[in-house]
Design a protein around this motif. Structure first.
Motif, PDB file in Angstrom:
ATOM      1  N   THR A 235       0.851  -1.180   0.000  1.00  0.00           N
ATOM      2  CA  THR A 235       0.000   0.000   0.000  1.00  0.00           C
ATOM      3  C   THR A 235       0.888   1.232   0.000  1.00  0.00           C
ATOM      4  OG1 THR A 235      -1.766  -1.133   1.211  1.00  0.00           O
ATOM      5  CG2 THR A 235      -1.791   1.276   1.226  1.00  0.00           C
ATOM      6  N   VAL A 236       0.852   1.982  -1.065  1.00  0.00           N
ATOM      7  CA  VAL A 236       1.749   3.133  -1.206  1.00  0.00           C
ATOM      8  C   VAL A 236       1.193   4.329  -0.438  1.00  0.00           C
ATOM      9  CG1 VAL A 236       2.905   4.672  -2.829  1.00  0.00           C
ATOM     10  CG2 VAL A 236       2.436   2.288  -3.474  1.00  0.00           C
ATOM     11  N   LEU A 237       2.024   4.926   0.392  1.00  0.00           N
ATOM     12  CA  LEU A 237       1.650   6.095   1.169  1.00  0.00           C
ATOM     13  C   LEU A 237       2.386   7.329   0.652  1.00  0.00           C
ATOM     14  CD1 LEU A 237       1.752   4.581   4.779  1.00  0.00           C
ATOM     15  CD2 LEU A 237      -0.196   4.770   3.230  1.00  0.00           C
ATOM     16  N   TYR A 238       1.691   8.457   0.655  1.00  0.00           N
ATOM     17  CA  TYR A 238       2.261   9.711   0.178  1.00  0.00           C
ATOM     18  C   TYR A 238       2.370  10.717   1.320  1.00  0.00           C
ATOM     19  CZ  TYR A 238       1.483   8.106  -4.614  1.00  0.00           C
ATOM     20  OH  TYR A 238       1.514   7.397  -5.781  1.00  0.00           O
ATOM     21  N   PRO A 239       3.427  11.512   1.354  1.00  0.00           N
ATOM     22  CA  PRO A 239       3.555  12.527   2.413  1.00  0.00           C
ATOM     23  C   PRO A 239       2.612  13.696   2.187  1.00  0.00           C
ATOM     24  CG  PRO A 239       5.368  12.722   0.852  1.00  0.00           C
ATOM     25  CD  PRO A 239       4.601  11.493   0.452  1.00  0.00           C
ATOM     26  N   ILE A 274      11.247   5.843  -1.114  1.00  0.00           N
ATOM     27  CA  ILE A 274      11.196   4.441  -1.529  1.00  0.00           C
ATOM     28  C   ILE A 274      10.435   3.643  -0.481  1.00  0.00           C
ATOM     29  CG2 ILE A 274      12.560   2.400  -2.124  1.00  0.00           C
ATOM     30  CD1 ILE A 274      14.872   4.326  -2.797  1.00  0.00           C
ATOM     31  N   GLU A 275       9.513   2.772  -0.932  1.00  0.00           N
ATOM     32  CA  GLU A 275       8.697   1.972  -0.026  1.00  0.00           C
ATOM     33  C   GLU A 275       8.683   0.525  -0.498  1.00  0.00           C
ATOM     34  OE1 GLU A 275       4.816   3.715   0.438  1.00  0.00           O
ATOM     35  OE2 GLU A 275       5.593   5.769   0.258  1.00  0.00           O
ATOM     36  N   GLU A 276       8.796  -0.410   0.458  1.00  0.00           N
ATOM     37  CA  GLU A 276       8.650  -1.824   0.128  1.00  0.00           C
ATOM     38  C   GLU A 276       8.235  -2.595   1.372  1.00  0.00           C
ATOM     39  OE1 GLU A 276      12.523  -4.175  -0.253  1.00  0.00           O
ATOM     40  OE2 GLU A 276      13.149  -2.138  -0.777  1.00  0.00           O
ATOM     41  N   ILE A 277       7.593  -3.752   1.157  1.00  0.00           N
ATOM     42  CA  ILE A 277       7.141  -4.580   2.262  1.00  0.00           C
ATOM     43  C   ILE A 277       8.339  -5.056   3.054  1.00  0.00           C
ATOM     44  CG2 ILE A 277       6.054  -6.795   2.861  1.00  0.00           C
ATOM     45  CD1 ILE A 277       4.041  -4.747   2.115  1.00  0.00           C
ATOM     46  N   VAL A 337       4.085  11.095   6.373  1.00  0.00           N
ATOM     47  CA  VAL A 337       3.776   9.901   5.573  1.00  0.00           C
ATOM     48  C   VAL A 337       2.886   8.947   6.348  1.00  0.00           C
ATOM     49  CG1 VAL A 337       4.736   7.819   4.534  1.00  0.00           C
ATOM     50  CG2 VAL A 337       5.849  10.030   4.146  1.00  0.00           C
ATOM     51  N   GLN A 338       3.196   8.741   7.620  1.00  0.00           N
ATOM     52  CA  GLN A 338       2.575   7.665   8.366  1.00  0.00           C
ATOM     53  C   GLN A 338       1.071   7.804   8.449  1.00  0.00           C
ATOM     54  OE1 GLN A 338       4.498   5.467   8.749  1.00  0.00           O
ATOM     55  NE2 GLN A 338       6.558   6.250   9.086  1.00  0.00           N
ATOM     56  N   GLY A 339       0.381   6.753   8.040  1.00  0.00           N
ATOM     57  CA  GLY A 339      -1.056   6.678   8.191  1.00  0.00           C
ATOM     58  C   GLY A 339      -1.839   7.463   7.158  1.00  0.00           C
ATOM     59  N   GLN A 340      -1.153   8.084   6.186  1.00  0.00           N
ATOM     60  CA  GLN A 340      -1.890   8.879   5.185  1.00  0.00           C
ATOM     61  C   GLN A 340      -2.455   7.963   4.094  1.00  0.00           C
ATOM     62  OE1 GLN A 340      -2.426  11.816   6.155  1.00  0.00           O
ATOM     63  NE2 GLN A 340      -1.009  11.481   7.835  1.00  0.00           N
ATOM     64  N   VAL A 341      -3.572   8.354   3.539  1.00  0.00           N
ATOM     65  CA  VAL A 341      -4.258   7.553   2.525  1.00  0.00           C
ATOM     66  C   VAL A 341      -3.492   7.590   1.219  1.00  0.00           C
ATOM     67  CG1 VAL A 341      -6.397   7.240   1.233  1.00  0.00           C
ATOM     68  CG2 VAL A 341      -6.459   7.999   3.616  1.00  0.00           C
ATOM     69  N   ALA A 342      -3.301   6.444   0.612  1.00  0.00           N
ATOM     70  CA  ALA A 342      -2.581   6.385  -0.655  1.00  0.00           C
ATOM     71  C   ALA A 342      -3.400   7.012  -1.765  1.00  0.00           C
ATOM     72  CB  ALA A 342      -2.264   4.922  -1.010  1.00  0.00           C
ATOM     73  N   LYS A 343      -2.707   7.568  -2.750  1.00  0.00           N
ATOM     74  CA  LYS A 343      -3.385   8.167  -3.910  1.00  0.00           C
ATOM     75  C   LYS A 343      -3.852   7.074  -4.853  1.00  0.00           C
ATOM     76  CE  LYS A 343      -0.817  12.513  -3.945  1.00  0.00           C
ATOM     77  NZ  LYS A 343       0.084  13.385  -4.700  1.00  0.00           N
TER      78      LYS A 343
END
Length: 343
Positions: A235-239, A274-277, A337-343
């Motif tokens: 799940t990609v999160l955006y700042p 950069i984001e990854e599981i 970033v934390q907890g924000q809804v992905a676009k």
């Protein structure tokens, strides 16, 4: 006869003043001397506290357990009130400084002078050192506390320039700390519920092995959750805070056991996220080495080097890189970033 009564009254009044002075409030110098004496004579301490942080988008709360053993051993366990598996331990022993996330089998080793390189609102020595070093510190007393207002030394965050430190009048140990922004708002508040001087410790209390395996029971309860998270799509999160830049590119890279997303932001300050599981490693594998600082983002601890900030949260590993963002801006981006809804 009247003169005798006047003299006798004046003598009694003077005697009362002397007695009140002898039994009265201690001066700032008296309290400083006692705090310094405590530092010199104690062999260690154990403390518990609750820390509330309002430095990000929403308040974060931690339960903190602090252990210190002379000469230079520290164990600071931060339990996230919302998610047990996000709890972390800052550990300092003869092998170095580590940040451990036992439930995720994750560890970092820091090349750092922690805790001496920065103010620490939950460490007794740091608070006393801040008080002793600040020649302009203000001092007041209440019924239960000696209160100092001092400058702070947060190298990675200039937005927290001062603090109020409340010391218990009986024990001279910290009772509460308020870390203030430039407008005198308390963005970090630490309330101590217990403080024990000169406690006993076990020989292995500060070893990495014991602290990485201390949450085995919790790991057993959450291991299924971790595996389930690892199998899900990222799940990609955006700042929300971008320092005047916009997301110009989203690139997805397929990995052997998942995917990695690279977000490129361009504008006033260019940066890459950069984001990854997160994929867990064996419990006692070698920790990842970091030449940087320990930074508390509010809901997790991050590793900050000159132009990179790394952290893990909710099963995802994040890396923020930029040659243009200041350290304060990098922390602001990460916190948003934390907890924000992905676009």
């Amino acid at each position: 006869m009247k003169k005798i009564y006047v003299y006798r009254g004046a003598f009694i009044l003077a005697l009362l003043i002397l007695l009140l002075a002898a039994c009265g409030e201690k001066s700032q110098e008296d309290v400083l001397a006692k705090l310094e004496k405590n530092m010199e004579e104690m062999t260690g301490y154990k403390a518990k506290a609750e820390m509330a942080m309002n430095t990000g988008q929403e308040e974060q709360k931690f339960i903190i357990e602090i252990w210190y053993q002379q000469e230079d051993f520290y164990r600071v366990a931060l339990e996230n009130s919302l998610d047990q598996k996000e709890s972390q331990i800052i550990l300092k022993n003869e092998d170095g400084v580590f940040v451990l996330t036992p439930a995720l089998d994750k560890s970092f080793k820091f090349q750092t002078e922690w805790p001496e390189n920065s103010s620490q609102p939950y460490l007794y020595q740091s608070l006393v050192n801040d008080v002793l070093k600040d020649t302009e510190a203000t001092f007041e007393t209440t019924e239960d506390h000696y209160i100092f207002k001092t400058k702070t030394n947060y190298q990675s965050n200039n937005n927290l320039p001062s603090q109020e430190v409340y010391f218990d009048k009986d024990t001279y140990t910290p009772a509460m700390v308020k870390v203030l922004d430039k407008d005198q708002n308390a963005l970090v508040e630490v309330n101590f519920s217990n403080f024990e001087l000169d406690p006993a410790f076990n020989e292995d209390d500060f070893t990495m092995e014991k602290n990485m395996t201390s949450s085995d029971s919790a790991d057993e309860e959450t291991s299924g959750q971790v595996q389930e998270t690892a199998s899900e799509d990222l799940t990609v999160l955006y700042p929300l805070f971008t320092a005047g830049s916009e997301n110009m590119e989203k690139k997805e890279v397929e990995l052997e056991n998942g995917s990695r997303v690279i977000l490129t932001f361009e504008g006033d300050k260019n940066f890459t996220l950069i984001e990854e599981i997160n994929h867990t490693a064996p419990v006692l594998s070698s920790p990842q080495e970091v030449n940087g600082e320990i930074v508390n983002l509010g809901n997790t601890i991050a590793a900050l080097s000159d132009n990179t900030l790394e952290w893990s949260y909710n099963g995802t590993d994040f890396t923020l890189a930029s040659d243009e963002l200041t350290r304060e801006e990098m922390i602001q981006v990460a916190q948003s970033v934390q907890g924000q809804v992905a676009k």
